[in-house]
Write an enzyme that holds these catalytic residues in place. Structure first.
Site, mmCIF file in Angstrom:
data_model
loop_
_atom_site.group_PDB
_atom_site.id
_atom_site.type_symbol
_atom_site.label_atom_id
_atom_site.label_comp_id
_atom_site.label_asym_id
_atom_site.label_seq_id
_atom_site.Cartn_x
_atom_site.Cartn_y
_atom_site.Cartn_z
ATOM 1 N N GLU A 1 2.164 21.800 -1.321
ATOM 2 C CA GLU A 1 1.257 20.650 -1.338
ATOM 3 C C GLU A 1 1.966 19.499 -0.624
ATOM 4 O O GLU A 1 3.091 19.141 -0.963
ATOM 5 C CB GLU A 1 0.906 20.278 -2.792
ATOM 6 N N ARG A 2 1.313 18.965 0.369
ATOM 7 C CA ARG A 2 1.886 17.872 1.188
ATOM 8 C C ARG A 2 3.178 18.305 1.890
ATOM 9 O O ARG A 2 4.109 17.497 2.033
ATOM 10 C CB ARG A 2 2.149 16.610 0.357
ATOM 11 N N ASN B 1 1.485 19.921 -9.853
ATOM 12 C CA ASN B 1 0.165 20.465 -10.182
ATOM 13 C C ASN B 1 0.380 21.938 -10.489
ATOM 14 O O ASN B 1 0.514 22.754 -9.580
ATOM 15 C CB ASN B 1 -0.799 20.328 -8.998
ATOM 16 N N GLU C 1 -4.859 13.426 -12.575
ATOM 17 C CA GLU C 1 -5.537 14.218 -11.545
ATOM 18 C C GLU C 1 -5.869 15.624 -12.047
ATOM 19 O O GLU C 1 -5.470 16.621 -11.454
ATOM 20 C CB GLU C 1 -4.699 14.255 -10.261
ATOM 21 N N ARG D 1 5.885 12.123 -15.832
ATOM 22 C CA ARG D 1 5.470 11.230 -14.738
ATOM 23 C C ARG D 1 4.521 10.120 -15.215
ATOM 24 O O ARG D 1 3.640 10.353 -16.053
ATOM 25 C CB ARG D 1 4.804 12.036 -13.619
ATOM 26 N N LYS E 1 6.494 6.321 -9.666
ATOM 27 C CA LYS E 1 6.405 6.185 -8.206
ATOM 28 C C LYS E 1 6.794 4.762 -7.800
ATOM 29 O O LYS E 1 6.549 3.819 -8.545
ATOM 30 C CB LYS E 1 4.986 6.480 -7.714
ATOM 31 N N ASP F 1 0.158 4.935 -4.512
ATOM 32 C CA ASP F 1 0.532 6.303 -4.186
ATOM 33 C C ASP F 1 1.238 6.402 -2.837
ATOM 34 O O ASP F 1 0.648 6.870 -1.866
ATOM 35 C CB ASP F 1 -0.741 7.177 -4.182
ATOM 36 N N GLU G 1 10.572 7.474 -8.362
ATOM 37 C CA GLU G 1 10.073 8.588 -7.549
ATOM 38 C C GLU G 1 9.738 8.110 -6.145
ATOM 39 O O GLU G 1 8.954 7.179 -5.954
ATOM 40 C CB GLU G 1 8.831 9.211 -8.214
ATOM 41 N N GLU H 1 3.657 12.299 3.450
ATOM 42 C CA GLU H 1 2.211 12.452 3.255
ATOM 43 C C GLU H 1 1.409 11.341 3.952
ATOM 44 O O GLU H 1 0.522 11.612 4.753
ATOM 45 C CB GLU H 1 1.886 12.474 1.757
ATOM 46 N N GLU I 1 4.050 1.184 10.267
ATOM 47 C CA GLU I 1 3.276 0.265 9.412
ATOM 48 C C GLU I 1 2.334 -0.584 10.263
ATOM 49 O O GLU I 1 1.157 -0.759 9.940
ATOM 50 C CB GLU I 1 4.256 -0.629 8.643
ATOM 51 N N TRP J 1 -11.499 7.890 -6.103
ATOM 52 C CA TRP J 1 -10.046 7.794 -6.316
ATOM 53 C C TRP J 1 -9.522 6.381 -6.584
ATOM 54 O O TRP J 1 -8.329 6.191 -6.798
ATOM 55 C CB TRP J 1 -9.308 8.405 -5.123
HETATM 56 C C1 GCV Z 1 1.089 16.737 -6.205
HETATM 57 C C2 GCV Z 1 -1.064 12.266 -4.500
HETATM 58 C C3 GCV Z 1 -1.054 13.462 -3.599
HETATM 59 C C4 GCV Z 1 -1.169 14.750 -4.388
HETATM 60 C C5 GCV Z 1 -0.040 14.791 -5.408
HETATM 61 C C6 GCV Z 1 -0.164 13.540 -6.300
HETATM 62 C C7 GCV Z 1 0.957 13.461 -7.293
HETATM 63 O O1 GCV Z 1 -2.303 12.105 -5.073
HETATM 64 O O2 GCV Z 1 -2.053 13.358 -2.653
HETATM 65 O O3 GCV Z 1 -1.080 15.826 -3.511
HETATM 66 O O4 GCV Z 1 -0.079 15.953 -6.177
HETATM 67 O O5 GCV Z 1 -0.105 12.408 -5.495
HETATM 68 O O6 GCV Z 1 1.909 12.753 -7.013
HETATM 69 O O7 GCV Z 1 0.893 14.078 -8.336
#
Ligand code: GCV
Length: 685
Positions: free
Chosen positions: A166-167, A208, A292, A325, A366, A371, A393, A399, A517, A547
């Site tokens: 993912e990403r 996830n 999510e 998290r 984060k 995000d 984080e 991404e 940026e 979202w």
């Molecule tokens: C792993 C964002 C990303 C998701 C990621 C999520 C997270 O939404 O787009 O791909 O999922 O962050 O950090 O859990």
């Protein structure tokens, strides 16, 4: 000859450094290693480097001191103290994972000591020494004491069992393929790379945790994870797993995952016992809960603390940790609802729980409240949480920052985050000081980076994105390091000591985040990406989605009012930030559109209107990207051809896509406002 691998070894590559042979041969002729075979692996690292890069083949002595000659002495402090009294004073200088490299006189001989309290410390010390030798550093009178400032220095992989990431932008997973765990030469080489930058924990699977991945904590996978863990432990790295909070339902046949239900706690305890049978060195769990669509304690009316502490209790007797998290927000928002502000969510969820988490629970936050955008303010949970262990984080994988097609060096941004003063306890309460444990009485803190690694030949897709991985390690070891220094070191280790190469690549890296940026979404606006894959411009891509990431542009103004008159997000900060951010006049301009709803004709400090500034920044951003490309072209002939071409190819695409960003965003603003560019440059109608 070093074996030729089908991938490059980044900063650890054995390049020919025979030019330094004479400089070092006298030091490394004899190497004494204390402590039996325990240090065989770090010794092998040193020997391989000396042999393959310097063409020096040292004589190795175990437990015997060499009389009448210079030698290298490697051993844990407990061993060194037995034979060298003076080293007792080293005790106070070292923390658990730190090391000392020092040249001293013993009986008239010059001895290069590499020592540490722990095995990990020795491994780090050896890699550090190799770095110094690789850069041709003078070690005649070397005197280094180095301790990691942060306890947890972790990589998070978002890798799935089928091999997808993912990403991920650098190929397939190096850990998984077709629902199996991969263990091969590359596994060990990855451990070596991470260890050499001081990383001490790796979460191997995606936060996830989908159906198949739930099974990772069952014996069918644990045996292999045990093998993997052995390989990583030899390099001082613990393996962690992301878990699904509803595992007791999926795997245990229970009808609930309620953390306060005794059956659930008993199930987890037995599960943890089983995990440690297979993986004695297991680090613990990473949990994305109530986030999510991942299950969590909220489903049962319980808190994050209830959930995390229940798992913490199961891990406690093994010294394991729960990393929980804070990325929790309502991902089913209605764009018509202007009261809910996603930026406020992490703080609202976790601040009330401050002090309620167990000792072995760490909340992972984060860097910003949204995000991983190209720029966000620092998450107010830093400074907000005073009694909770915390991990910062960061996203090494790009991404939202160009997906390893664009050059976007992130060290400069991370440094700003680490240096941000939260004022939680007055001036000096910087994020990095909180993580070091200097602001609150908390020691189990650290940094986690979402990995940018895959099975591409260069590990990171873009060759220069290796710098982001290296920098993550460097800053989590020492967040005080000057970023220019880290960049220079990485270039020297990767490309050698050619002045021009150092100068040009330094320029490229250090200016790249700003350029990215500028041509994407400057002034704190963020988003405006294509939904789903998050690459490329789309000004309203997320505008009417669920979202919670809206800019709410109309014909007069853009941005969300997050001041005390708006959503009240600014109130989550300590003074003076809450006042500074609250006031459009004092808000740092790079975050203006994050905190305020600003009319297009609003005048910035430069005297220019917002709209003109936005146009200017987009033109400038593309020019800066072009300049970055030029610097690379100047290096033709100085860089290995294959790497040169690979990078050039990405820079070419970057320029094309930067122009697309510029034109799409400028047109969007022009169409919204009808205000032309003062300088008459091309803006598509
Ligand atoms: C792993 C964002 C990303 C998701 C990621 C999520 C997270 O939404 O787009 O791909 O999922 O962050 O950090 O859990």
């Amino acid at each position: 000859m070093a074996e030729v691998k089908p991938y490059n070894m980044c900063w650890l590559e054995y390049t020919d450094l025979s030019k330094y042979k004479n400089k070092y041969i006298k030091v490394f002729e004899n190497v004494v290693v204390l402590g039996g075979n325990e240090l065989n692996l770090p010794l092998k690292e040193l020997k391989n480097f000396l042999t393959f890069s310097l063409n020096i083949k040292p004589k190795i002595f175990k437990n015997t001191l060499v009389k009448g000659r210079n030698y290298v002495l490697i051993g844990r402090l407990i061993e060194i103290k037995k034979i060298f009294k003076e080293s007792e004073r080293f005790e106070k200088l070292l923390n658990d994972e730190g090391f000392i490299i020092k040249r001293i006189d013993i009986d008239g001989n010059k001895v290069l000591i590499i020592t540490a309290k722990s095995y990990n410390g020795i491994v780090y010390g050896i890699f550090n020494l190799i770095e110094r030798l690789k850069r041709g550093e003078d070690i005649e009178n070397i005197d280094i004491v180095s301790n990691p400032s942060l306890r947890f220095r972790m990589l998070n992989h978002w890798d799935n069992l089928d091999g997808s990431i993912e990403r991920g932008y650098a190929g397939k997973s190096i850990f998984f393929r077709e629902n199996k765990i991969l263990i091969n030469e590359r596994t060990k080489d990855y451990a070596r790379l991470l260890s050499s930058i001081g990383v001490n924990g790796v979460v191997i699977n995606n936060v996830n945790v989908k159906k198949k991945e739930v099974e990772l904590i069952t014996p069918s996978y644990l045996k292999k994870i045990g093998e993997l863990s052995k390989i990583f432990s030899a390099y001082g790295i613990k393996i962690y797993l992301s878990i699904n909070f509803a595992s007791p339902i999926y795997l245990g046949g229970l009808n609930t995952a309620d953390p306060l239900d005794k059956r659930v706690a008993v199930w987890w305890k037995a599960k943890v016992d089983e995990i440690y049978e297979y993986v004695p060195d297991f680090g613990g769990f990473l949990v994305k809960a109530d986030s999510e669509f991942n299950p969590g304690p909220h489903m049962y009316g319980r808190t994050h603390a209830d959930g995390a502490n229940m798992l913490g209790e199961a891990l406690e007797s093994y010294g394991g940790f729960v990393i929980w998290r804070a990325f929790v927000y309502n991902c089913l928002q209605d764009w018509r609802d202007t009261n809910t502000d996603r930026a406020k969510a992490a703080y609202e969820n976790f601040k009330p729980l401050d002090g309620k988490f167990s000792e072995n629970v760490i909340v992972q936050i984060k860097y910003g409240p949204m995000d991983f955008q190209v720029r966000e303010p620092v998450n107010p949970l830093f400074g907000g949480l005073e009694h909770t262990n915390q991990i910062l984080e960061l996203q090494i994988t790009q991404e939202y920052t160009g997906q390893q097609i664009h050059l976007c060096y992130l060290g400069t941004l991370w440094k700003e985050v680490l240096d941000f003063d939260t004022y939680a306890k007055g001036e000096g309460s910087k994020v990095k000081e909180i993580l070091k444990g200097n602001v609150f009485d908390l020691k189990n803190n650290g940094m986690a980076g979402v990995s940018n690694v895959g099975d591409d030949i260069n590990w990171t897709g873009h060759d220069l994105a290796q710098a982001n991985l290296y920098t993550f390690g460097a800053l989590s070891w020492n967040p005080d390091e000057r970023i220019e220094e880290v960049v220079k070191r990485w270039i020297e280790l990767t490309f050698g000591d050619n002045e021009k190469v150092i100068k040009n690549i330094s320029y490229m890296l250090l200016s790249s985040h700003k350029a990215y940026e500028k041509y994407t979404t400057p002034l704190g606006l963020g988003w405006m990406v294509n939904p789903g894959h998050h690459y490329g411009p789309n000004p309203e891509g997320y505008e009417y989605s669920k979202w919670g990431t809206y800019h709410r542009a109309n014909y007069e103004a853009i941005g969300v009012d997050r001041s005390s008159r708006g959503t009240g997000y600014t109130l989550q900060y300590h003074s003076p930030w809450r006042e500074i951010y609250d006031n459009i006049e004092t808000c740092p301009e790079e975050l203006l559109l994050f905190f305020h709803r600003v009319p297009y004709n609003y005048k910035l400090k430069s005297g220019k209107t917002l709209i003109q500034t936005y146009y200017d920044l987009h033109f400038e951003g593309v020019e800066e990207a072009e300049e970055i490309r030029k610097k690379w072209i100047e290096l033709k002939g100085e860089i290995e051809d294959k790497i040169y071409e690979r990078v050039l190819n990405r820079l070419d695409i970057q320029i094309e896509h930067a122009k697309e960003w510029r034109d799409v965003i400028n047109t969007y603003f022009f169409r919204r406002t009808g205000i032309p560019d003062e300088k008459g440059r091309k803006i598509y109608p």
